[in-house]
Design a protein around this motif. Sequence first.
Motif, short mmCIF file in Angstrom:
data_model
loop_
_atom_site.label_atom_id
_atom_site.label_comp_id
_atom_site.label_asym_id
_atom_site.label_seq_id
_atom_site.Cartn_x
_atom_site.Cartn_y
_atom_site.Cartn_z
N LEU A 95 0.86 -0.98 -0.05
CA LEU A 95 -0.05 -0.01 -0.16
C LEU A 95 0.92 1.10 0.06
O LEU A 95 1.67 1.31 1.05
N ASP A 96 0.69 2.32 -0.71
CA ASP A 96 1.58 3.39 -0.92
C ASP A 96 0.58 4.83 -0.42
O ASP A 96 1.29 5.63 -0.45
N GLN A 97 -0.46 4.55 -0.20
CA GLN A 97 -1.27 5.75 0.40
C GLN A 97 -1.32 5.69 1.78
O GLN A 97 -1.78 4.58 2.30
N GLU A 98 -0.78 6.96 2.57
CA GLU A 98 -0.77 6.78 4.05
C GLU A 98 -1.86 6.31 4.71
O GLU A 98 -2.17 5.59 5.67
N THR A 99 -2.88 6.93 4.02
CA THR A 99 -4.58 6.79 4.81
C THR A 99 -5.08 5.24 4.68
O THR A 99 -5.55 4.70 5.55
N SER A 100 -4.61 4.65 3.40
CA SER A 100 -4.79 3.19 3.14
C SER A 100 -4.15 2.36 4.31
O SER A 100 -4.87 1.50 4.95
N TYR A 101 -2.78 2.46 4.39
CA TYR A 101 -2.02 1.56 5.04
C TYR A 101 -2.28 1.78 6.64
O TYR A 101 -2.20 1.08 7.64
N MET A 102 -2.57 3.24 6.90
CA MET A 102 -3.00 3.63 8.24
C MET A 102 -4.16 2.79 8.82
O MET A 102 -4.32 2.24 9.85
N SER A 103 -5.26 2.87 7.90
CA SER A 103 -6.52 2.18 8.09
C SER A 103 -6.30 0.61 8.38
O SER A 103 -7.04 0.12 9.17
N ALA A 104 -5.56 0.19 7.38
CA ALA A 104 -5.06 -1.36 7.63
C ALA A 104 -4.49 -1.83 8.85
O ALA A 104 -4.65 -2.61 9.42
N PHE A 105 -3.57 -0.94 9.45
CA PHE A 105 -2.96 -0.95 10.57
C PHE A 105 -3.91 -0.95 11.67
O PHE A 105 -3.82 -1.84 12.64
N GLN A 106 -4.94 0.18 11.82
CA GLN A 106 -5.66 0.27 12.68
C GLN A 106 -6.66 -0.91 12.90
O GLN A 106 -7.34 -1.41 13.93
N SER A 107 -7.13 -1.57 11.87
CA SER A 107 -7.91 -2.61 11.77
C SER A 107 -7.41 -3.71 11.96
O SER A 107 -8.41 -4.94 12.29
N GLY A 108 -6.11 -3.93 12.10
CA GLY A 108 -5.21 -5.25 12.30
C GLY A 108 -5.06 -6.10 11.09
O GLY A 108 -4.40 -7.11 11.26
N GLN A 109 -4.99 -5.45 9.84
CA GLN A 109 -4.98 -6.30 8.61
C GLN A 109 -3.31 -6.23 8.30
O GLN A 109 -2.80 -7.06 7.64
N VAL A 110 -2.70 -5.13 9.06
CA VAL A 110 -1.38 -5.20 8.86
C VAL A 110 -0.61 -4.64 10.23
O VAL A 110 -1.19 -4.03 11.01
#
Length: 548
Positions: free
Chosen positions: A251-266
């Motif tokens: 993921l190269d968009q900050e909002t996308s990978y931050m969301s994935a981190f917060q949801s536990g996907q990353v």
Amino acid sequence: MLKSKKSRLCALVMSAAIVGTLLSGCGSNTSSTTKAEQKITYNLGADPKTIDPGLNSSVEGATVIANAFEGLTDLDTKSQPIPGVATKWDISSDGKHYTFHLRKDAKWSDGKPVKAQDFEYAWKRALAPETASDYAYQLYYLKGGEAYNEGKGSADQVGVKATDDYTLDVDLENPTPYFLFLASFQTYMPIRKDIVDAHPKDWATKGATYVSNGAFKLQDWKPKDSLTFVPNPNYWNAKSVKLTTLKYTVLDQETSYMSAFQSGQVDIIDAPPTEQIPTLLKNGTAKTYVNLGTYYYSFNLAPDAAKINPAAAKVMQDVKVRQAISLAIDRTKIVKDVTKGGQTPSTSFVPSGMLVNGKEFKDKQYYKPEGDVAQAKQLLAEAGYPDGKGFPNLELIYNNGQGHQSVAQTVQDMLKKNLNIDITLRSVERTVQLNSTTKHQYIMARNGWSADYADPMTFLDMWVTGAGNNVAGYSNPDYDKLIAAAKSEPNAAKRDDEMHQAQDILMKDMPVLPLYEYNVVSCAKSYVKGVFRTPMDTLYFQNAYVQK
């Protein structure tokens, strides 16, 4: 450190700042009474251009390769060289001949033994002119390496030879105190000739053919989605590997990978959204880590630039224009108001933290971090563009990401306000950015460089004429001579002086525009344990595990 007497010279040149970091975890935790699944997902931030050790030149590919392959040496948690595939080594008194003794239990992921011939083949393959490796110059330390790469010598004359299956003789052009560190670098990794011969174009793209000798083996690569690795059961130290799955997202968009981190996907992300960094650091969700590197813009000085925009290419050839652009930028404002991660404004290309002879190499500022607008305007006028009149529009490309965009917009505003010149911004995928800069198909471009080893040379020899990572197409014979002299100079003080002279030329010619010295702002779940991050911005997962 094993063999400390024989590798003492390497330790002497290692920067005191080169201390690896174990990620003990930060951020939210999810408790569980059941046994934790041993899976970690790390967001690379971009699809690697390649994960072929001989062809890779990106940070993304380096992390993947570091966990899939193992060199003659490895790195300990202080980023010092330790035995890898080689259990020991002998160094001649003049420092120019190494004999590496390979372990006999090292195996490839398909079960075949790792042999000294695999290293000889890999090194000569990277040097072969037809391979066109960006990092071929990293093997110029080998006797005859540069001559072979430039078509002036043969492969047989290169100073690497497998004398038997488990002994590798290496001859260097000059004593290289950090060679044991280089032996752990990606371009020095072994590669199987039979695999490459059978799949010359795509061996490094599929799990079935990506035969590696490190802790993990490739299971699947879904471009623009993820790379999935599993433990290599044939790795000689497989018992130390606890993870059952190591997954890289791209993921190269900050909002996308931050969301994935917060949801536990990353589980681990780097470079969270800049506006959130102060809060994330304050509450402990994010931490900062040392990264010896420089975030910079490059000017395309190669002849090919004229094909992109003749008028823009012409003005880029004027050193006063490049200097004016540099002085019109307030780097202090960029790190304070834009990046917000505790970065340091760059006032040279070699960053802080590099020690030579026990002293900090960075000993001067080539310009004020806040810039000098009056001087910038004067230089631009002397170049024939008073108050920006008649100056052509410049295009700046940068790879996707809000952080890069915010920096680019800030620079765009500063150049308009301070010099009355216009630049157009274009966001591209990481692979496009790498291709465009490598092939000199741009006018201005965002770039970054993290140290490959703990010596200023890793920031300086890349600007030698024709070097694979010389994305600026820069060429100065005086600079080339100083770098060549420094590489062959046995006197440490004189070598230091030659490197300083070289950087003086580089910063006067200004083919690159250093903006700030890197650090890494990273978020990791608190259950992630044992991940080792080097100051060269490479993550190692060999000892990682999940604790819930």
